[in-house]
Design a protein around this motif. Structure first.
Motif, PDB file in Angstrom:
ATOM      1  N   ALA A  28       0.935  -1.108   0.024  1.00  0.00           N
ATOM      2  CA  ALA A  28      -0.144  -0.067   0.033  1.00  0.00           C
ATOM      3  C   ALA A  28       0.926   1.217  -0.043  1.00  0.00           C
ATOM      4  O   ALA A  28       0.296   2.237   0.255  1.00  0.00           O
ATOM      5  CB  ALA A  28      -0.854  -0.075   1.357  1.00  0.00           C
ATOM      6  N   PHE A  29       2.170   1.174  -0.324  1.00  0.00           N
ATOM      7  CA  PHE A  29       3.112   2.467  -0.312  1.00  0.00           C
ATOM      8  C   PHE A  29       2.660   3.825  -1.083  1.00  0.00           C
ATOM      9  O   PHE A  29       1.877   3.482  -1.939  1.00  0.00           O
ATOM     10  CB  PHE A  29       4.402   1.950  -1.029  1.00  0.00           C
ATOM     11  N   VAL A  30       2.726   4.666  -0.460  1.00  0.00           N
ATOM     12  CA  VAL A  30       2.430   5.900  -1.163  1.00  0.00           C
ATOM     13  C   VAL A  30       3.484   6.921  -1.068  1.00  0.00           C
ATOM     14  O   VAL A  30       4.316   6.838   0.113  1.00  0.00           O
ATOM     15  CB  VAL A  30       1.236   6.598  -0.421  1.00  0.00           C
ATOM     16  N   HIS A  31       3.999   7.617  -2.091  1.00  0.00           N
ATOM     17  CA  HIS A  31       5.074   8.572  -2.003  1.00  0.00           C
ATOM     18  C   HIS A  31       4.395   9.971  -2.772  1.00  0.00           C
ATOM     19  O   HIS A  31       3.879  10.019  -3.911  1.00  0.00           O
ATOM     20  CB  HIS A  31       6.147   8.090  -3.130  1.00  0.00           C
ATOM     21  N   GLU A  32       4.284  11.091  -1.707  1.00  0.00           N
ATOM     22  CA  GLU A  32       4.143  12.112  -1.823  1.00  0.00           C
ATOM     23  C   GLU A  32       5.128  13.018  -2.265  1.00  0.00           C
ATOM     24  O   GLU A  32       6.039  13.079  -1.416  1.00  0.00           O
ATOM     25  CB  GLU A  32       3.016  12.834  -0.791  1.00  0.00           C
ATOM     26  N   ARG A  33       5.114  13.601  -3.609  1.00  0.00           N
ATOM     27  CA  ARG A  33       6.052  14.370  -4.051  1.00  0.00           C
ATOM     28  C   ARG A  33       5.550  15.789  -4.353  1.00  0.00           C
ATOM     29  O   ARG A  33       4.581  15.935  -4.631  1.00  0.00           O
ATOM     30  CB  ARG A  33       6.717  13.893  -5.277  1.00  0.00           C
ATOM     31  N   PRO A  34       6.341  16.918  -4.395  1.00  0.00           N
ATOM     32  CA  PRO A  34       5.791  17.972  -4.616  1.00  0.00           C
ATOM     33  C   PRO A  34       4.964  18.204  -6.011  1.00  0.00           C
ATOM     34  O   PRO A  34       3.753  18.832  -6.061  1.00  0.00           O
ATOM     35  CB  PRO A  34       7.221  19.088  -4.913  1.00  0.00           C
ATOM     36  N   GLU A  35       5.478  17.358  -6.901  1.00  0.00           N
ATOM     37  CA  GLU A  35       4.650  17.688  -8.091  1.00  0.00           C
ATOM     38  C   GLU A  35       3.601  16.305  -8.549  1.00  0.00           C
ATOM     39  O   GLU A  35       2.832  16.165  -9.521  1.00  0.00           O
ATOM     40  CB  GLU A  35       5.566  17.381  -9.438  1.00  0.00           C
ATOM     41  N   LEU A  74      10.425  12.361   4.557  1.00  0.00           N
ATOM     42  CA  LEU A  74       9.777  11.779   5.872  1.00  0.00           C
ATOM     43  C   LEU A  74       9.167  10.346   5.469  1.00  0.00           C
ATOM     44  O   LEU A  74       8.423  10.188   4.644  1.00  0.00           O
ATOM     45  CB  LEU A  74       8.612  12.713   6.244  1.00  0.00           C
ATOM     46  N   PHE A  75       9.609   9.522   6.220  1.00  0.00           N
ATOM     47  CA  PHE A  75       9.362   7.927   5.870  1.00  0.00           C
ATOM     48  C   PHE A  75       8.462   7.533   7.431  1.00  0.00           C
ATOM     49  O   PHE A  75       8.613   7.961   8.393  1.00  0.00           O
ATOM     50  CB  PHE A  75      10.599   7.316   6.144  1.00  0.00           C
ATOM     51  N   THR A  76       7.512   6.729   6.847  1.00  0.00           N
ATOM     52  CA  THR A  76       6.782   6.183   7.877  1.00  0.00           C
ATOM     53  C   THR A  76       6.656   4.464   7.525  1.00  0.00           C
ATOM     54  O   THR A  76       6.588   4.180   6.442  1.00  0.00           O
ATOM     55  CB  THR A  76       4.930   6.374   7.866  1.00  0.00           C
ATOM     56  N   LEU A  77       7.140   3.668   8.574  1.00  0.00           N
ATOM     57  CA  LEU A  77       7.371   2.190   8.457  1.00  0.00           C
ATOM     58  C   LEU A  77       6.252   1.495   8.897  1.00  0.00           C
ATOM     59  O   LEU A  77       5.655   1.988   9.940  1.00  0.00           O
ATOM     60  CB  LEU A  77       8.715   1.867   8.929  1.00  0.00           C
ATOM     61  N   ALA A  78       6.090   0.212   8.606  1.00  0.00           N
ATOM     62  CA  ALA A  78       5.022  -0.573   9.015  1.00  0.00           C
ATOM     63  C   ALA A  78       5.841  -2.017   8.829  1.00  0.00           C
ATOM     64  O   ALA A  78       6.033  -2.301   7.580  1.00  0.00           O
ATOM     65  CB  ALA A  78       3.867  -0.394   8.249  1.00  0.00           C
ATOM     66  N   ASP A  79       5.635  -2.765   9.823  1.00  0.00           N
ATOM     67  CA  ASP A  79       6.075  -4.102   9.606  1.00  0.00           C
ATOM     68  C   ASP A  79       7.594  -4.308   8.932  1.00  0.00           C
ATOM     69  O   ASP A  79       7.931  -5.031   8.244  1.00  0.00           O
ATOM     70  CB  ASP A  79       5.277  -4.996   8.810  1.00  0.00           C
ATOM     71  N   GLY A  80       8.443  -3.140   9.503  1.00  0.00           N
ATOM     72  CA  GLY A  80       9.747  -3.143   8.905  1.00  0.00           C
ATOM     73  C   GLY A  80       9.975  -3.052   7.319  1.00  0.00           C
ATOM     74  O   GLY A  80      10.904  -2.936   6.898  1.00  0.00           O
ATOM     75  N   ARG A  81       9.140  -2.263   6.717  1.00  0.00           N
ATOM     76  CA  ARG A  81       8.988  -1.915   5.173  1.00  0.00           C
ATOM     77  C   ARG A  81       8.675  -0.491   5.202  1.00  0.00           C
ATOM     78  O   ARG A  81       7.780   0.052   6.058  1.00  0.00           O
ATOM     79  CB  ARG A  81       8.255  -2.808   4.622  1.00  0.00           C
ATOM     80  N   ILE A  82       8.818   0.221   4.232  1.00  0.00           N
ATOM     81  CA  ILE A  82       8.299   1.611   4.015  1.00  0.00           C
ATOM     82  C   ILE A  82       7.029   1.621   3.398  1.00  0.00           C
ATOM     83  O   ILE A  82       6.522   1.235   2.498  1.00  0.00           O
ATOM     84  CB  ILE A  82       9.359   2.508   2.993  1.00  0.00           C
ATOM     85  N   ASP A  83       6.023   2.308   4.376  1.00  0.00           N
ATOM     86  CA  ASP A  83       4.679   2.454   4.126  1.00  0.00           C
ATOM     87  C   ASP A  83       4.318   3.836   3.192  1.00  0.00           C
ATOM     88  O   ASP A  83       3.537   3.873   2.579  1.00  0.00           O
ATOM     89  CB  ASP A  83       3.831   2.087   5.205  1.00  0.00           C
ATOM     90  N   ARG A  84       5.237   4.774   3.567  1.00  0.00           N
ATOM     91  CA  ARG A  84       4.746   6.116   2.997  1.00  0.00           C
ATOM     92  C   ARG A  84       6.146   6.916   3.169  1.00  0.00           C
ATOM     93  O   ARG A  84       6.922   6.997   3.822  1.00  0.00           O
ATOM     94  CB  ARG A  84       3.758   6.889   4.039  1.00  0.00           C
ATOM     95  N   ILE A  85       6.238   7.923   2.186  1.00  0.00           N
ATOM     96  CA  ILE A  85       7.200   8.833   2.018  1.00  0.00           C
ATOM     97  C   ILE A  85       6.832  10.181   1.568  1.00  0.00           C
ATOM     98  O   ILE A  85       5.932  10.249   0.742  1.00  0.00           O
ATOM     99  CB  ILE A  85       8.290   8.478   1.023  1.00  0.00           C
ATOM    100  N   GLU A  86       6.960  11.310   2.237  1.00  0.00           N
ATOM    101  CA  GLU A  86       6.579  12.648   1.892  1.00  0.00           C
ATOM    102  C   GLU A  86       7.707  13.242   1.685  1.00  0.00           C
ATOM    103  O   GLU A  86       8.776  13.276   2.353  1.00  0.00           O
ATOM    104  CB  GLU A  86       5.803  13.318   3.033  1.00  0.00           C
ATOM    105  N   THR A  87       7.921  13.961   0.344  1.00  0.00           N
ATOM    106  CA  THR A  87       9.154  14.294  -0.135  1.00  0.00           C
ATOM    107  C   THR A  87       9.055  15.880  -0.118  1.00  0.00           C
ATOM    108  O   THR A  87       8.018  16.425  -0.651  1.00  0.00           O
ATOM    109  CB  THR A  87       9.630  14.011  -1.493  1.00  0.00           C
ATOM    110  N   TYR A  88       9.991  16.744   0.270  1.00  0.00           N
ATOM    111  CA  TYR A  88      10.014  18.177   0.599  1.00  0.00           C
ATOM    112  C   TYR A  88      11.414  18.596  -0.012  1.00  0.00           C
ATOM    113  O   TYR A  88      12.395  17.871   0.157  1.00  0.00           O
ATOM    114  CB  TYR A  88      10.142  18.761   1.756  1.00  0.00           C
ATOM    115  N   THR A  89      11.404  19.292  -1.133  1.00  0.00           N
ATOM    116  CA  THR A  89      12.719  19.878  -2.016  1.00  0.00           C
ATOM    117  C   THR A  89      12.870  21.452  -1.758  1.00  0.00           C
ATOM    118  O   THR A  89      11.983  22.034  -1.344  1.00  0.00           O
ATOM    119  CB  THR A  89      12.468  19.391  -3.328  1.00  0.00           C
ATOM    120  N   ASP A  90      14.076  21.555  -1.938  1.00  0.00           N
ATOM    121  CA  ASP A  90      14.477  23.264  -2.168  1.00  0.00           C
ATOM    122  C   ASP A  90      13.723  23.796  -2.821  1.00  0.00           C
ATOM    123  O   ASP A  90      13.425  23.304  -3.958  1.00  0.00           O
ATOM    124  CB  ASP A  90      15.916  23.245  -2.569  1.00  0.00           C
TER     125      ASP A  90
END
Length: 115
Positions: A35-42, A99-115
């Motif tokens: 169910a991984f989600v990656h939120e990026r600026p774009e 910003l990483f959120t882990l669940a059961d030893g794996r990455i469930d979510r990443i929120e990316t912030y850039t310059d």
């Protein structure tokens, strides 16, 4: 995770960047929940398969690396932040904080912030 389960959140985060930088997409997939989600600026990429497909086939540059300056921890190894740079040809493209959120030893979510 290639036969061994990484329990330490910092190791999971570092393995994520190593897999991405090496183009090891099968290994990258192992570090993510279904169910991984990656939120990026774009954009937002929802689902492990969509994310890996994008990274393998659609991202603008695959000749990049992600040197990490610092990894910050919060909670019980389930929330981490990585501060680093996106680099190509020895030049910094942008700085970032993931910003990483882990669940059961794996990455469930990443929120990316850039310059």
């Amino acid at each position: 995770m290639s036969g061994e389960r990484r329990a330490d959140g910092e190791n999971v985060v570092r393995a994520y960047y190593e897999s991405l930088d090496e183009g090891a997409y099968d290994r990258l997939e192992e570090h993510l929940t279904a169910a991984f989600v990656h939120e990026r600026p774009e954009m937002t990429l929802s689902g492990r398969q969509e994310f890996v497909r994008f990274m393998r086939d659609e991202r603008p540059r695959t000749d990049t690396s992600h040197p990490i300056e610092t990894i910050y921890r919060a909670g019980e190894e389930t929330e981490l932040a990585a501060k680093g740079r996106l680099v190509a040809d020895g030049e910094t493209i942008t700085g970032f904080v993931d910003l990483f959120t882990l669940a059961d030893g794996r990455i469930d979510r990443i929120e990316t912030y850039t310059d």
